[in-house]
Enzyme design. Structure first.
Site, PDB file in Angstrom:
ATOM      1  N   ARG A 168       0.760  -1.384  -0.083  1.00  0.00           N
ATOM      2  CA  ARG A 168      -0.057  -0.210  -0.105  1.00  0.00           C
ATOM      3  C   ARG A 168       0.905   1.368   0.028  1.00  0.00           C
ATOM      4  NH1 ARG A 168      -3.690  -0.396   4.849  1.00  0.00           N
ATOM      5  NH2 ARG A 168      -4.788  -1.825   3.354  1.00  0.00           N
TER       6      ARG A 168
ATOM      7  N   ARG B  32      -1.828   5.984   9.994  1.00  0.00           N
ATOM      8  CA  ARG B  32      -1.812   5.713   8.452  1.00  0.00           C
ATOM      9  C   ARG B  32      -2.026   6.800   7.447  1.00  0.00           C
ATOM     10  NH1 ARG B  32      -4.809  -0.163   8.624  1.00  0.00           N
ATOM     11  NH2 ARG B  32      -3.557  -1.340  10.222  1.00  0.00           N
TER      12      ARG B  32
ATOM     13  N   LYS C 142      -4.483   1.055  14.893  1.00  0.00           N
ATOM     14  CA  LYS C 142      -4.106   1.955  13.606  1.00  0.00           C
ATOM     15  C   LYS C 142      -4.907   3.274  14.354  1.00  0.00           C
ATOM     16  CE  LYS C 142      -8.348   0.064  11.414  1.00  0.00           C
ATOM     17  NZ  LYS C 142      -8.713  -0.875  10.354  1.00  0.00           N
TER      18      LYS C 142
ATOM     19  N   LYS D  12      -6.369   7.011  12.221  1.00  0.00           N
ATOM     20  CA  LYS D  12      -6.415   7.628  10.797  1.00  0.00           C
ATOM     21  C   LYS D  12      -6.831   9.030  10.965  1.00  0.00           C
ATOM     22  CE  LYS D  12      -8.199   3.196   9.105  1.00  0.00           C
ATOM     23  NZ  LYS D  12      -9.340   2.586   8.313  1.00  0.00           N
TER      24      LYS D  12
ATOM     25  N   CYS E 290     -15.065  -2.793  -0.732  1.00  0.00           N
ATOM     26  CA  CYS E 290     -13.475  -3.342  -0.532  1.00  0.00           C
ATOM     27  C   CYS E 290     -13.057  -4.621  -1.244  1.00  0.00           C
ATOM     28  CB  CYS E 290     -13.436  -3.739   1.300  1.00  0.00           C
ATOM     29  SG  CYS E 290     -14.257  -5.421   1.388  1.00  0.00           S
TER      30      CYS E 290
ATOM     31  N   CYS F 137      -7.833 -10.680   0.359  1.00  0.00           N
ATOM     32  CA  CYS F 137      -8.187 -10.595   2.096  1.00  0.00           C
ATOM     33  C   CYS F 137      -8.338 -11.482   3.063  1.00  0.00           C
ATOM     34  CB  CYS F 137      -9.307  -9.353   2.168  1.00  0.00           C
ATOM     35  SG  CYS F 137      -9.307  -8.553   3.993  1.00  0.00           S
TER      36      CYS F 137
ATOM     37  N   CYS G 262     -16.371  -8.207   5.056  1.00  0.00           N
ATOM     38  CA  CYS G 262     -16.247  -8.619   6.689  1.00  0.00           C
ATOM     39  C   CYS G 262     -16.750  -7.462   7.458  1.00  0.00           C
ATOM     40  CB  CYS G 262     -14.977  -8.873   7.286  1.00  0.00           C
ATOM     41  SG  CYS G 262     -13.817  -7.597   7.431  1.00  0.00           S
TER      42      CYS G 262
ATOM     43  N   CYS H 206     -13.927  -1.521   5.932  1.00  0.00           N
ATOM     44  CA  CYS H 206     -12.894  -0.694   5.294  1.00  0.00           C
ATOM     45  C   CYS H 206     -13.487   0.418   4.131  1.00  0.00           C
ATOM     46  CB  CYS H 206     -11.838  -1.552   4.525  1.00  0.00           C
ATOM     47  SG  CYS H 206     -10.929  -2.468   5.742  1.00  0.00           S
TER      48      CYS H 206
END
Length: 576
Positions: free
Chosen positions: A87, A156, A220, A222, A441, A447, A486, A490
């Site tokens: 990424r 991120r 994480k 953001k 996603c 994934c 899931c 995302c």
């Protein structure tokens, strides 16, 4: 303001044996070095060993395998078909034609001839072999790109609004987003040593990471910058959001929003999505200080035992918003000013041609689910390489997985328009209002968290919903629909007017009632159901919407008013 007034009761200096295993792993990683370098040289496996899989996330890399052939390989007693996803760190989603062409080259050579635009304004390269990771990362360096902190327990990729019409304001906000990203990435030398071959400069726990310390963040984190009236970055889904307050194109400062986050776990009511809370206003020269203060609070107070509740949103709800605001102000040394008025009207992209205040033109191209390849009826990868080869401006990846061909001089617009027509790109901006506001996603096959299809399935499902919309005269109505494979969220499904999250192959939770500009969570309407139940529910709901809606009323607002689902006013009530 002295440290004496700052409550560090959950400081990272507490003994590691009291913390979760990931905290011990990070503390023992020699500042993210681990044994990654040795694992890259292991020739008997396509994977990397042990904890290095987790450490490589801090370097912007995920180890994955092709789940379409996982069972077949197991039957043949072969290891999974391991590959990696890389990424790119691309604050604000802006890149040059030279950078685009390098990404195109790397995709063709190392990543299955495909690029993917993400929901956080950057690129992912999938299907990269272990032995190709260094060539990919060194190729990115050739055009001043990297993958630092694109994943992992750190700050991120930093997002920023895409508003082609506000040229000067966009440039100023973008510059702050880039500054925040460069400031907040880990400072360890591990990245340069492992990927560029730099000499190791030592792996101490102090000076290398003045912001993160030995164990980085609990999870994480953001950050996003948004320019009203378009909430394209979904600022309320960010751990730390900066809402631009401007007069015309003059930036006055930012309202600060904290504690947004989409992830949740099915059948775990202690986990939930949360919208960020606006806590005050700051002048624009305080952005970096606020980043440090907010990150520092989460570093010191975030849950380091239970990773399912380690995001900043839970820190705020567990400690109390007033307590967290006080801690932020203590670190800043001043009280935040009252938030200033602002308004959002949408969170989508205005497709097609737009003229900026500086007289330059911008063309926003719809890219379904962000996938750029030569598969199907349109050679999109080839087409955009042709555009990049002749474009003199820049590209901007939008938070909705679309692409802006930006900064086209007025004299160059006719030639660019002809090039777009030649390659069939202008035709991509058609379709229903639902399709133009759809997002998914990656999910299968790459994934590891996916439980159901998403990117590969949503276009077909939208086609079936389009038939319902056409029957009710709603084909052009802008309705947001988002799907994830899931519950981790995302693609930010929990703020969509129609949200779908995977539960098992062919089975999804269906959510209704999110805010059209990202201002309200949605609510589950159906649990663990297949396609026909989804279509039947939407047929009934959209039919009522066509017959009973008020003038100008969005579908999500109607779903609440009509009682299709109850209104969710805050995250802790999402699972009720």
């Amino acid at each position: 303001m002295t440290d004496a007034v700052i409550d560090r009761s959950r400081d990272i200096s507490q003994p590691l044996e009291r913390l979760g295993p990931d905290e011990t792993m990070k503390a023992n990683s020699r500042q993210l070095r681990g044994s990654i370098a040795a694992g890259l040289e292991a020739e008997l496996t396509a994977a990397v060993p042990g904890d290095d899989i987790k450490l490589m996330k801090f370097h912007g890399l995920y180890q994955q395998d092709n789940r379409d052939i996982r069972d077949e390989r197991r039957r043949r007693k072969l290891e999974p078909a391991y590959r990696f996803m890389a990424r790119v760190r691309l604050p604000g989603g802006v890149l040059t034609p030279a950078q685009w062409l390098k990404l195109d080259e790397l995709a063709r050579r190392h990543a299955g001839e495909s690029l993917r635009l993400t929901t956080r304004q950057t690129f992912q390269l999938h299907h990269v072999r272990k032995q190709d990771l260094r060539p990919v990362i060194q190729g990115l360096r050739d055009v001043l790109l990297d993958t630092r902190a694109a994943c992992g327990d750190d700050t991120r990729g930093v997002m920023a609004s895409i508003n082609p019409e506000l040229s000067a304001l966009h440039a100023e906000v973008l510059a702050l987003a880039v500054k925040a990203s460069n400031h907040a990435i880990p400072k360890t030398g591990a990245y340069d040593e492992i990927w560029y071959g730099a000499e190791e400069k030592g792996a101490g726990s102090g000076p290398e990471e003045p912001l993160y310390g030995a164990t980085y963040l609990p999870r994480k984190f953001k950050i996003g910058f948004v320019i009203p009236p378009v909430n394209d970055i979904d600022v309320y889904a960010q751990d730390l959001g900066f809402i631009a307050i401007a007069e015309g194109e003059e930036l006055k400062g930012f309202n600060v929003a904290i504690g947004g986050g989409m992830g949740r776990t099915d059948n775990a009511p202690a986990t939930y999505p949360r919208l960020a809370s606006v806590i005050g206003f700051i002048p624009k020269d305080q952005v970096i200080a606020v980043c440090d203060a907010v990150i520092g609070v989460q570093r010191d107070f975030g849950d380091r035992v239970d990773r399912s509740r380690a995001r900043f949103k839970y820190t705020i709800d567990d400690k109390g918003l007033d307590v967290i605001r006080a801690q932020i102000e203590a670190r800043l040394g001043y009280a935040l000013a009252p938030a200033r008025p602002y308004a959002f009207t949408s969170n989508g992209d205005a497709l097609g041609w737009r003229e900026g205040a500086d007289g330059r033109w911008h063309f926003t191209l719809f890219v379904q689910n962000g996938r750029i390849s030569n598969v199907g009826g349109l050679a999109l990868l080839d087409a955009l390489r042709a555009v990049a080869s002749r474009h003199a401006g820049r590209f901007r990846v939008t938070p909705n997985q679309n692409l802006v061909i930006a900064d086209i001089e007025a004299a160059d617009r006719p030639a660019m328009a002809a090039l777009l027509r030649e390659h069939g790109l202008d035709a991509l901006n058609g379709g229903s209002g639902l399709r133009r506001n759809s997002m998914a996603c990656v999910a299968f096959p790459t994934c590891g968290l996916a439980m159901a299809e998403s990117e590969r399935y949503l276009p077909a499902l939208v086609g079936k919903i389009d038939a319902i919309l056409d029957r009710y005269g709603l084909q052009d109505e802008p309705i947001t629909i988002r799907m994830t494979g899931c519950p981790n969220g995302c693609a930010r499904p929990y703020i969509a007017e129609i949200g779908l999250t995977g539960r098992a192959p062919g089975k999804y939770n269906l959510y209704l009632g999110g805010g059209f500009h990202g201002q309200r969570l949605n609510k589950m309407a159906l649990e663990n159901v297949g396609e026909q139940a989804i279509l039947d529910c939407l047929d009934s709901a959209l039919g009522r919407y066509a017959r009973e809606r008020a003038p100008g009323e969005h579908f999500g607002d109607f779903a609440i008013r009509a009682g299709l689902v109850p209104e969710v006013l805050e995250g802790r009530r999402f699972n009720d």
